[in-house]
Motif scaffolding. Structure first.
Motif, PDB file in Angstrom:
ATOM      1  N   GLY A   3     -68.604  30.780  10.940  1.00 13.75           N
ATOM      2  CA  GLY A   3     -69.133  30.118  12.063  1.00 13.75           C
ATOM      3  C   GLY A   3     -67.815  29.699  13.428  1.00 13.75           C
ATOM      4  O   GLY A   3     -68.910  29.874  14.721  1.00 13.75           O
ATOM      5  N   ILE A   4     -67.079  30.795  12.954  1.00 13.23           N
ATOM      6  CA  ILE A   4     -65.990  31.144  14.610  1.00 13.23           C
ATOM      7  C   ILE A   4     -66.907  32.122  15.979  1.00 13.23           C
ATOM      8  O   ILE A   4     -66.897  32.129  16.737  1.00 13.23           O
ATOM      9  CB  ILE A   4     -64.972  30.999  14.359  1.00 13.23           C
ATOM     10  CG1 ILE A   4     -63.285  30.144  13.975  1.00 13.23           C
ATOM     11  CG2 ILE A   4     -64.189  31.711  15.834  1.00 13.23           C
ATOM     12  CD1 ILE A   4     -62.515  30.848  13.359  1.00 13.23           C
ATOM     13  N   SER A   5     -67.438  33.263  14.512  1.00  9.26           N
ATOM     14  CA  SER A   5     -68.024  34.144  15.266  1.00  9.26           C
ATOM     15  C   SER A   5     -69.638  33.523  16.077  1.00  9.26           C
ATOM     16  O   SER A   5     -69.586  34.643  16.979  1.00  9.26           O
ATOM     17  CB  SER A   5     -68.319  35.401  14.408  1.00  9.26           C
ATOM     18  OG  SER A   5     -68.754  34.331  13.417  1.00  9.26           O
ATOM     19  N   GLU A   6     -69.937  32.570  15.836  1.00  7.50           N
ATOM     20  CA  GLU A   6     -71.269  32.283  16.141  1.00  7.50           C
ATOM     21  C   GLU A   6     -70.816  31.315  17.439  1.00  7.50           C
ATOM     22  O   GLU A   6     -71.415  30.832  18.127  1.00  7.50           O
ATOM     23  CB  GLU A   6     -71.679  31.223  15.213  1.00  7.50           C
ATOM     24  CG  GLU A   6     -72.593  32.360  14.137  1.00  7.50           C
ATOM     25  CD  GLU A   6     -72.969  31.045  13.090  1.00  7.50           C
ATOM     26  OE1 GLU A   6     -73.005  30.160  13.216  1.00  7.50           O
ATOM     27  OE2 GLU A   6     -73.371  32.065  12.363  1.00  7.50           O
ATOM     28  N   ILE A   7     -69.318  31.002  18.013  1.00  8.29           N
ATOM     29  CA  ILE A   7     -69.068  30.120  18.787  1.00  8.29           C
ATOM     30  C   ILE A   7     -68.783  30.980  20.155  1.00  8.29           C
ATOM     31  O   ILE A   7     -68.021  32.303  20.084  1.00  8.29           O
ATOM     32  CB  ILE A   7     -67.892  29.425  18.896  1.00  8.29           C
ATOM     33  CG1 ILE A   7     -68.128  28.386  17.907  1.00  8.29           C
ATOM     34  CG2 ILE A   7     -67.847  28.709  19.949  1.00  8.29           C
ATOM     35  CD1 ILE A   7     -66.720  27.259  17.390  1.00  8.29           C
ATOM     36  N   PRO A   8     -69.976  31.328  21.137  1.00 10.70           N
ATOM     37  CA  PRO A   8     -69.514  31.933  22.598  1.00 10.70           C
ATOM     38  C   PRO A   8     -68.318  32.032  22.706  1.00 10.70           C
ATOM     39  O   PRO A   8     -67.285  31.129  23.190  1.00 10.70           O
ATOM     40  CB  PRO A   8     -70.532  31.650  23.795  1.00 10.70           C
ATOM     41  CG  PRO A   8     -71.863  30.647  22.514  1.00 10.70           C
ATOM     42  CD  PRO A   8     -70.925  30.194  21.397  1.00 10.70           C
ATOM     43  N   GLU A  13     -61.847  38.941  13.856  1.00  8.29           N
ATOM     44  CA  GLU A  13     -61.035  39.672  13.116  1.00  8.29           C
ATOM     45  C   GLU A  13     -61.335  39.623  11.707  1.00  8.29           C
ATOM     46  O   GLU A  13     -61.455  38.706  10.983  1.00  8.29           O
ATOM     47  CB  GLU A  13     -59.648  40.040  13.295  1.00  8.29           C
ATOM     48  CG  GLU A  13     -59.510  40.206  14.910  1.00  8.29           C
ATOM     49  CD  GLU A  13     -58.099  40.248  15.352  1.00  8.29           C
ATOM     50  OE1 GLU A  13     -57.200  40.165  14.742  1.00  8.29           O
ATOM     51  OE2 GLU A  13     -57.478  39.787  16.653  1.00  8.29           O
ATOM     52  N   PRO A  14     -61.386  41.535  10.715  1.00  6.60           N
ATOM     53  CA  PRO A  14     -61.711  41.014   9.399  1.00  6.60           C
ATOM     54  C   PRO A  14     -60.690  40.143   8.720  1.00  6.60           C
ATOM     55  O   PRO A  14     -59.849  40.248   8.957  1.00  6.60           O
ATOM     56  CB  PRO A  14     -61.531  42.582   8.873  1.00  6.60           C
ATOM     57  CG  PRO A  14     -61.631  43.460  10.382  1.00  6.60           C
ATOM     58  CD  PRO A  14     -61.429  42.429  11.692  1.00  6.60           C
ATOM     59  N   VAL A  15     -61.433  39.257   8.261  1.00  6.77           N
ATOM     60  CA  VAL A  15     -60.691  38.160   7.305  1.00  6.77           C
ATOM     61  C   VAL A  15     -60.668  38.925   5.517  1.00  6.77           C
ATOM     62  O   VAL A  15     -61.910  39.096   4.996  1.00  6.77           O
ATOM     63  CB  VAL A  15     -61.678  36.771   7.035  1.00  6.77           C
ATOM     64  CG1 VAL A  15     -61.256  36.075   6.273  1.00  6.77           C
ATOM     65  CG2 VAL A  15     -61.749  36.778   8.494  1.00  6.77           C
ATOM     66  N   HIS A  16     -58.898  38.387   5.085  1.00  5.33           N
ATOM     67  CA  HIS A  16     -58.999  39.233   3.931  1.00  5.33           C
ATOM     68  C   HIS A  16     -58.274  38.001   3.113  1.00  5.33           C
ATOM     69  O   HIS A  16     -57.935  38.158   2.177  1.00  5.33           O
ATOM     70  CB  HIS A  16     -58.162  40.931   3.930  1.00  5.33           C
ATOM     71  CG  HIS A  16     -59.003  41.830   4.703  1.00  5.33           C
ATOM     72  ND1 HIS A  16     -59.891  42.303   4.082  1.00  5.33           N
ATOM     73  CD2 HIS A  16     -58.459  42.405   6.106  1.00  5.33           C
ATOM     74  CE1 HIS A  16     -60.118  43.504   4.790  1.00  5.33           C
ATOM     75  NE2 HIS A  16     -58.877  43.011   5.941  1.00  5.33           N
ATOM     76  N   THR A  17     -57.732  36.997   3.628  1.00  2.86           N
ATOM     77  CA  THR A  17     -57.699  36.082   3.023  1.00  2.86           C
ATOM     78  C   THR A  17     -58.140  34.904   3.635  1.00  2.86           C
ATOM     79  O   THR A  17     -58.708  34.864   4.060  1.00  2.86           O
ATOM     80  CB  THR A  17     -55.789  36.021   2.714  1.00  2.86           C
ATOM     81  OG1 THR A  17     -55.479  36.002   4.861  1.00  2.86           O
ATOM     82  CG2 THR A  17     -55.380  37.141   2.444  1.00  2.86           C
ATOM     83  N   PHE A  24     -60.626  36.141  21.869  1.00  3.11           N
ATOM     84  CA  PHE A  24     -61.463  35.295  23.434  1.00  3.11           C
ATOM     85  C   PHE A  24     -61.680  36.237  23.653  1.00  3.11           C
ATOM     86  O   PHE A  24     -61.539  37.868  23.052  1.00  3.11           O
ATOM     87  CB  PHE A  24     -61.159  35.607  24.314  1.00  3.11           C
ATOM     88  CG  PHE A  24     -59.503  33.762  25.044  1.00  3.11           C
ATOM     89  CD1 PHE A  24     -60.664  33.014  24.191  1.00  3.11           C
ATOM     90  CD2 PHE A  24     -59.182  33.629  25.385  1.00  3.11           C
ATOM     91  CE1 PHE A  24     -60.185  31.491  24.219  1.00  3.11           C
ATOM     92  CE2 PHE A  24     -57.940  32.672  25.319  1.00  3.11           C
ATOM     93  CZ  PHE A  24     -58.419  31.251  24.955  1.00  3.11           C
ATOM     94  N   ALA A  25     -63.634  36.917  23.172  1.00  6.78           N
ATOM     95  CA  ALA A  25     -64.127  37.989  23.675  1.00  6.78           C
ATOM     96  C   ALA A  25     -63.909  38.176  25.412  1.00  6.78           C
ATOM     97  O   ALA A  25     -63.357  37.698  25.679  1.00  6.78           O
ATOM     98  CB  ALA A  25     -65.781  37.855  23.320  1.00  6.78           C
ATOM     99  N   SER A  72     -67.064  22.748  15.272  1.00  4.96           N
ATOM    100  CA  SER A  72     -67.499  21.252  16.511  1.00  4.96           C
ATOM    101  C   SER A  72     -66.057  21.228  17.496  1.00  4.96           C
ATOM    102  O   SER A  72     -66.550  21.799  18.568  1.00  4.96           O
ATOM    103  CB  SER A  72     -67.807  20.254  15.982  1.00  4.96           C
ATOM    104  OG  SER A  72     -68.171  19.373  16.407  1.00  4.96           O
ATOM    105  N   ALA A  73     -64.770  21.126  16.438  1.00  8.60           N
ATOM    106  CA  ALA A  73     -64.009  20.914  18.397  1.00  8.60           C
ATOM    107  C   ALA A  73     -64.080  22.316  18.857  1.00  8.60           C
ATOM    108  O   ALA A  73     -63.684  22.155  19.770  1.00  8.60           O
ATOM    109  CB  ALA A  73     -62.633  20.425  17.611  1.00  8.60           C
ATOM    110  N   MET A  74     -63.965  23.247  18.241  1.00  7.54           N
ATOM    111  CA  MET A  74     -63.870  24.720  18.437  1.00  7.54           C
ATOM    112  C   MET A  74     -64.932  24.675  19.788  1.00  7.54           C
ATOM    113  O   MET A  74     -65.128  24.927  21.021  1.00  7.54           O
ATOM    114  CB  MET A  74     -63.790  25.894  17.776  1.00  7.54           C
ATOM    115  CG  MET A  74     -62.184  26.050  17.494  1.00  7.54           C
ATOM    116  SD  MET A  74     -62.547  27.630  16.362  1.00  7.54           S
ATOM    117  CE  MET A  74     -61.470  27.767  15.688  1.00  7.54           C
TER     118      MET A  74
END
Length: 82
Positions: A3-8, A13-17, A24-25, A72-74
């Protein structure tokens, strides 16, 4: 994470936990404090880790609906710079 990666303007970063690091891009014109404060005003807590980098944490009481509220807030806060 997805979901975060779809926000312009945001990149994950890679998630392990249950801890999600993101930043910011390149080219995003928002200050860290503006994202943190904008989310806090919407009852979403986020930790700024320094220049352009953040940490979000989930736990067993956070369900899919809670994640959607946070995303949604993001989106709402990030759309302020679009």
């Amino acid at each position: 994470m997805q979901g975060i990666s779809e926000i312009p303007g945001l990149a994950v970063e890679p998630v392990h936990t249950n801890i999600v690091y993101f930043h910011f891009a390149p080219g995003t014109q928002m200050r860290e404090v503006d994202l943190v404060q904008g989310l806090e005003q919407r009852n979403v807590r986020l930790l700024s880790l320094g220049p352009r980098r953040f940490r979000a944490v989930t736990h067993c009481w956070v369900d899919a609906d809670d994640i959607e509220v946070a995303l949604s807030a993001m989106r709402e806060v990030m759309n302020q710079v679009a």
